[in-house]
Each structure stands twice: as C-alpha cells, then as structure tokens.
Enzyme design. Structure first.
Site, mmCIF file in Angstrom:
data_model
loop_
_atom_site.group_PDB
_atom_site.id
_atom_site.type_symbol
_atom_site.label_atom_id
_atom_site.label_comp_id
_atom_site.label_asym_id
_atom_site.label_seq_id
_atom_site.Cartn_x
_atom_site.Cartn_y
_atom_site.Cartn_z
ATOM 1 C CB SER A 202 -53.891 101.114 45.855
ATOM 2 O OG SER A 202 -54.423 100.010 46.535
ATOM 3 C CG ASP A 315 -59.321 103.363 51.077
ATOM 4 O OD1 ASP A 315 -59.284 102.177 51.470
ATOM 5 O OD2 ASP A 315 -58.502 103.828 50.268
ATOM 6 C CG HIS A 345 -59.083 101.732 47.475
ATOM 7 N ND1 HIS A 345 -57.981 102.157 48.163
ATOM 8 C CD2 HIS A 345 -58.638 100.863 46.532
ATOM 9 C CE1 HIS A 345 -56.902 101.566 47.677
ATOM 10 N NE2 HIS A 345 -57.270 100.783 46.672
#
Length: 371
Positions: A202, A315, A345
């Site tokens: 991320s 995601d 995610h």
C-alpha cells in the site's frame, strides 16, 4: 497456526491462469474455496463479517473524533490485523535505531539462526503500509519472518517517520536512507550487496516505487528487485495518458456487490481537497505531480529493478498495480504481476487467516532465490 487447509497453498501455486490486460500478462491466482466469478474468497468474507461489520453495513459507527489529533489516533488504532507466526525454524530478531537528518528511524531485522554463518545471504527491506500516517512494523513482522525463512535471507523492517507529524519528504527520505544504509553495510550484515531487494504494501508500495526511482536517479544503492504489494502509485486526480479508473473494471456478483463496492474505493481519483490521507502527507498540492509522490508520473521508468507486483481483485489499487506493471514493461523492466482473486486490500496483514498471504510470501522467496 493456519486457519485454512494447506491444500489451499497447493492450489494457489499450481492452478494459476494467465490473462492479457492492456498488453501485459497478469498471473491470476484462484480462490481456493470458490470457483464462481465475481465472488469474495469465503475466508475473506468471513473475516469481514466477524471483524469489520461496521464497514459493510453493520452496527452504527461510533461518534466521529472531535479533533484532528483524535481522528489520526483513531485511524492508527484501526489499522492492521492480528496475524500468525508461521515459522518452522528459529528466527533471530535484532533492532537498532538510526538517525537520518535528525529523524530517529528504527530498523528491525530477522534471519534464520541456522544459516547465520553464511555471509552472502540475500536481503529484503520491507516498508510497511498505513496511508503514510499509520501502520506498524509489528503488523508485518510475521510476514517478514516467514520471508526470511523461505528465502533464507536477512529481512529488514523499517520503522519510519509518519505524517502529519513528519510530512513528505520525511518518510521517503527515512526509507531511502535506511535502504542505502543496509546497502552500504552489506558486509557487516552478512548479506550479498548484489541481492538486496526492497518491497512494501500500500503506502509502503508507494514508498518502494519512489525509493527505487530515487536510487536510480542518484545512482545508489543498487537494488536487485522491487516488490510492490497493492501500491498506490498516483495521488488525488493526477494521472498519465492511458490510465483509467472505473468500477466497470471490477466484476462483482449481485449478492456481494454491496460489500465489494465498499472495498474498491482506494485509488479512485478524487480532488486533493477531499483526500484526508493525502492532505496529512503532503503540504503542497502540486506535490501530487512529483514522481516521488506519484511514481506513475515519472518521466521514465527505464533502468529500474526487476519487479514483482501483487494486487487484490477487489481493491481499487489493483488498477494502479497493473497499470504500473504496464509502465515498467514498456520501459523494458523485467516484471511479474499477480492478481489474487477474491481478495481485498491489505490481505498480507491476514497471514495465517487467508492462504493468499502465505502464497505471496512463497512467490517473493522463490524470486529471491533465483536472483
């Protein structure tokens, strides 16, 4: 401890398929317990229903924090997921505190005790996610330890400065400096300077891409591989020609559509003024066009390290992931991109709960062994 049958790993390893997406080959990983299209992984769905009911239309949410400080604290407290240690050998853990430009940076490292005398081990430097304002080395510690065992490597885990207390470029500089420190001290750490990899999830994937760009631009350190796990590679509404974000790119079954739609918002183009995370990370709106903030916008992606990119089917950052793979491919960079069906995610936070987190660790380790 695993919450799934180990046969799930066998299926993820052996039953992959290849699709063409915008001219690149994407390795698609199956859902071990679900063959229907557009469905969440059953274990992933179960975790949502048990732990994140308020995010999918459950009980009323608690009152909103009354100050920015309280809001940041609440967001930080909500991040991460309790995961499991899957190691089967003794892993040594060491810690040191470094100082870069007056910032204190923690550097954890993990390695199998049985191969400690091998002074030419590969290395992996991990940068945790958390939207630049949160996250923790502890959330990814089990993932890092498992990777150290599977790759027989020294794995580092950076505790870098967080925004808004330390906005851009503090976190980027901390991570770049830590990676360079590992490279410069490879002999002391007993690692092969030609086999140093860097990766993150991320926001950590964003930092990974940016550190690789900066290392290329400055000529040091030399990195063998980058691993971008559902990375954010462009900010707000900044984009380049050819990139599109649309819900139409996500196949959702009707019975789970109301859940999945809540999972794909990350990466959706929005105005800087509406992006709370970004406003805490950068103070100048124009920085969204800085390639060290939005790596997608780099003038060139040539001469970057070979790459592994991993995205989750449900995601919004999957579109970032696969487009960035296209940019790397067009620039002549060797890459492999995975799409994990049925996942959302931050799935590596669920190591031991979902087989996909362990499978990705295996894929990274295998790539490291082949450097």
């Amino acid at each position: 401890m695993r919450k799934y049958d180990e046969k799930a790993i066998e299926r993820l390893q052996k039953e992959t398929s290849i699709i063409d997406n915008n001219g690149i080959k994407v390795v698609v990983k199956p859902i071990p317990g679900e063959d229907r299209e557009g469905y969440l992984d059953p274990l992933e769905l179960d975790l949502m229903e048990k732990f994140w009911a308020t995010n999918v239309g459950g009980e009323d949410k608690a009152a909103e924090p009354t100050s920015k400080e309280m809001m940041i604290s609440a967001i930080r407290d909500s991040m991460g997921f309790p995961n499991y240690n899957l190691n089967t050998v003794e892993i040594h853990t060491k810690f040191e505190e470094l100082t870069f430009d007056e910032n204190k940076v923690g550097l954890w490292r993990y390695y199998p005790r049985k191969t400690e005398k091998n002074k030419k081990r590969p290395a992996f430097v991990f940068i945790h996610g958390g939207g630049w304002i949160g996250g923790s080395v502890y959330t990814v510690e089990n993932f890092c330890k498992l990777l150290s065992e599977l790759a027989d490597a020294v794995v580092f885990n950076i505790d870098y400065s967080l925004a808004p207390e330390k906005p851009f470029p503090n976190g980027l500089n901390d991570n770049y400096s830590a990676v360079k420190y590992v490279y410069d001290n490879a002999e002391a750490y007993g690692i092969d300077a030609n086999k140093i990899c860097i990766g993150g999830d991320s926001a950590g994937g964003n930092y990974t891409a940016a550190v690789c760009l900066k290392a290329r631009d400055l000529g040091t350190p030399k990195l063998a591989m980058q691993v971008l796990i559902y990375p954010a590679v462009t900010m707000a509404d900044a984009k380049v020609e050819g990139y599109q974000w649309s819900e139409d790119f996500f196949e959702m079954c009707e019975e789970q559509k109301h859940i999945i739609k809540n999972c794909i918002g990350l990466g959706r183009p929005i105005k800087f003024e509406d992006d709370m995370f970004l406003q805490n990370y950068i103070s100048n709106k124009e920085d969204i066009y800085n390639p060290y903030v939005s790596p997608m916008l780099a003038k060139s992606h040539a001469n970057l390290p070979k790459a592994i990119l991993a995205g989750a089917e449900f995601d919004g950052l999957r579109l970032h992931t696969e487009f960035y793979a296209k940019q790397l491919s067009d620039a002549g960079v060797d890459f492999t991109v995975f799409r994990y069906k049925g996942m959302t995610h931050a799935f590596i936070d669920k190591l031991g709960h979902v087989a996909q987190a362990e499978d990705l660790c295996i894929e990274i380790a295998n790539a490291m062994k082949n450097l």
